[in-house]
Design an enzyme around this catalytic site. Structure first.
Site, mmCIF file in Angstrom:
data_model
loop_
_atom_site.group_PDB
_atom_site.id
_atom_site.type_symbol
_atom_site.label_atom_id
_atom_site.label_comp_id
_atom_site.label_asym_id
_atom_site.label_seq_id
_atom_site.Cartn_x
_atom_site.Cartn_y
_atom_site.Cartn_z
ATOM 1 N N LYS A 1 0.841 -1.217 0.000
ATOM 2 C CA LYS A 1 0.000 0.000 0.000
ATOM 3 C C LYS A 1 0.871 1.261 0.000
ATOM 4 O O LYS A 1 0.631 2.186 -0.766
ATOM 5 C CB LYS A 1 -0.926 0.016 1.237
ATOM 6 C CG LYS A 1 -1.851 -1.189 1.339
ATOM 7 C CD LYS A 1 -2.797 -1.091 2.528
ATOM 8 C CE LYS A 1 -2.141 -1.155 3.884
ATOM 9 N NZ LYS A 1 -1.495 -2.448 4.234
ATOM 10 N N ARG B 1 -10.193 0.174 8.207
ATOM 11 C CA ARG B 1 -9.716 -1.159 8.560
ATOM 12 C C ARG B 1 -10.790 -1.981 9.247
ATOM 13 O O ARG B 1 -10.548 -3.139 9.592
ATOM 14 C CB ARG B 1 -8.558 -1.017 9.541
ATOM 15 C CG ARG B 1 -7.201 -1.131 8.910
ATOM 16 C CD ARG B 1 -6.186 -0.854 10.006
ATOM 17 N NE ARG B 1 -4.998 -1.612 9.816
ATOM 18 C CZ ARG B 1 -3.922 -1.147 9.198
ATOM 19 N NH1 ARG B 1 -3.884 0.061 8.706
ATOM 20 N NH2 ARG B 1 -2.871 -1.904 9.074
ATOM 21 N N ARG C 1 11.770 -6.699 5.604
ATOM 22 C CA ARG C 1 11.764 -5.265 5.906
ATOM 23 C C ARG C 1 12.164 -5.003 7.353
ATOM 24 O O ARG C 1 12.825 -4.010 7.660
ATOM 25 C CB ARG C 1 10.376 -4.673 5.631
ATOM 26 C CG ARG C 1 10.389 -3.149 5.695
ATOM 27 C CD ARG C 1 9.032 -2.542 5.441
ATOM 28 N NE ARG C 1 8.106 -2.882 6.497
ATOM 29 C CZ ARG C 1 6.816 -2.567 6.492
ATOM 30 N NH1 ARG C 1 6.305 -1.923 5.456
ATOM 31 N NH2 ARG C 1 6.039 -2.901 7.480
ATOM 32 N N ARG D 1 10.676 -0.644 12.554
ATOM 33 C CA ARG D 1 9.273 -0.648 12.998
ATOM 34 C C ARG D 1 9.076 -1.674 14.104
ATOM 35 O O ARG D 1 9.461 -2.827 13.958
ATOM 36 C CB ARG D 1 8.344 -0.928 11.805
ATOM 37 C CG ARG D 1 7.904 0.363 11.114
ATOM 38 C CD ARG D 1 7.026 0.110 9.911
ATOM 39 N NE ARG D 1 5.774 -0.567 10.218
ATOM 40 C CZ ARG D 1 4.728 -0.603 9.398
ATOM 41 N NH1 ARG D 1 4.788 0.023 8.221
ATOM 42 N NH2 ARG D 1 3.636 -1.245 9.728
ATOM 43 N N ARG E 1 -0.722 -9.269 13.216
ATOM 44 C CA ARG E 1 -1.278 -8.288 12.266
ATOM 45 C C ARG E 1 -2.057 -8.997 11.157
ATOM 46 O O ARG E 1 -3.121 -8.532 10.729
ATOM 47 C CB ARG E 1 -0.156 -7.446 11.645
ATOM 48 C CG ARG E 1 0.413 -6.409 12.609
ATOM 49 C CD ARG E 1 1.824 -5.986 12.223
ATOM 50 N NE ARG E 1 1.887 -5.239 10.977
ATOM 51 C CZ ARG E 1 3.018 -5.057 10.299
ATOM 52 N NH1 ARG E 1 4.168 -5.550 10.730
ATOM 53 N NH2 ARG E 1 2.997 -4.353 9.179
#
Ligand code: AP5
Ligand code: MG
Length: 189
Positions: A14, A89, A128, A134, A145
């Protein structure tokens, strides 16, 4: 103003594709995850509340999220469009977004879904996590998640389908091919 929801699971691309949309169409980009991470970096009260949820891979409560979204949206000036990345969401968030736009004589023009298989999502986010810094890019939180996405967010696909706004793009492969598919949707609006 065109209002486009870019939709997909964690790691579906996204943010990556939003950057390309911004570059080509000069749309504003609202990433609720980026907004929350900026608040965490500032050490604000909102950031403190958000970090507990984010670290656990859980969603921030709908009412709080909707207020944040409304204030960011109202701060946009003269953009030809807006990309909503990571919002809505949940079904209540989608209802709130419709209402918020309606009150401003606007509407959701399209939802563009990036479809990526779960194994690839996991691999992308673990990779990542090596450099992103993060707090939610670790295996345990990524699993949570993805679970939250399946339980709370994926029912929105049907919500958008019923509204006649769902467009699905294959989210694997070359970035430019994915982007070309997205442009085709935007150019036909
Ligand atoms: P958020 O920041 O929105 O994270 P997310 O949805 O989990 O998604 P990501 O940002 O991780 O992935 P992405 O789809 O943007 O993919 P990207 O382009 O980075 O939300 C974080 C948290 O904030 C939530 O868990 C929640 O706690 C809270 N939150 C946010 N919004 C909320 C809301 N509305 N309500 C409640 N809580 C909310 O790409 C991922 C990786 O893949 C990158 O490394 C990229 O380089 C790579 N990649 C991209 N495309 C490709 C490709 N085609 N091939 C190979 N690799 C690719
Ligand atoms: Mg993102």
């Amino acid at each position: 103003m065109k209002n486009i929801v870019i939709f997909g699971a964690p790691g579906s691309g996204k943010g990556t594709q939003s950057e390309k949309i911004v570059e080509k169409y000069h749309f504003a980009h609202i990433s609720t995850g980026d907004v929350l991470r900026a608040e965490i970096a500032k050490g604000s009260e909102l950031g403190k509340t958000a970090s507990d949820y984010i670290e656990k891979g859980q969603l921030i409560p709908d009412s709080l999220m909707t207020d944040i979204l409304a204030s960011v949206y109202d701060s946009l000036k003269d953009a030809p469009g807006c990309i909503f990345d990571g919002f809505p969401r949940t079904i209540p968030q989608a209802d709130s977004l419709s209402q918020l736009l309606e009150e401003r004589n606007e509407k959701i023009d399209a939802m563009i879904e990036l479809d990526v298989p779960e194994e690839e999502l996991m691999a992308r986010l673990i990779a990542r996590g090596k450099t992103s810094g993060r707090s939610d890019d670790n295996e345990e939180t990524i699993k949570k998640r993805l679970e939250v996405y399946h339980n709370q967010t994926s029912p929105l696909m049907e919500w958008f389908e019923k509204a006649g706004k769902r467009h699905t793009v294959v989210g694997t492969g070359e970035l430019d091919r994915i982007f070309a598919d997205i442009c085709q949707v935007i150019d036909n609006l």
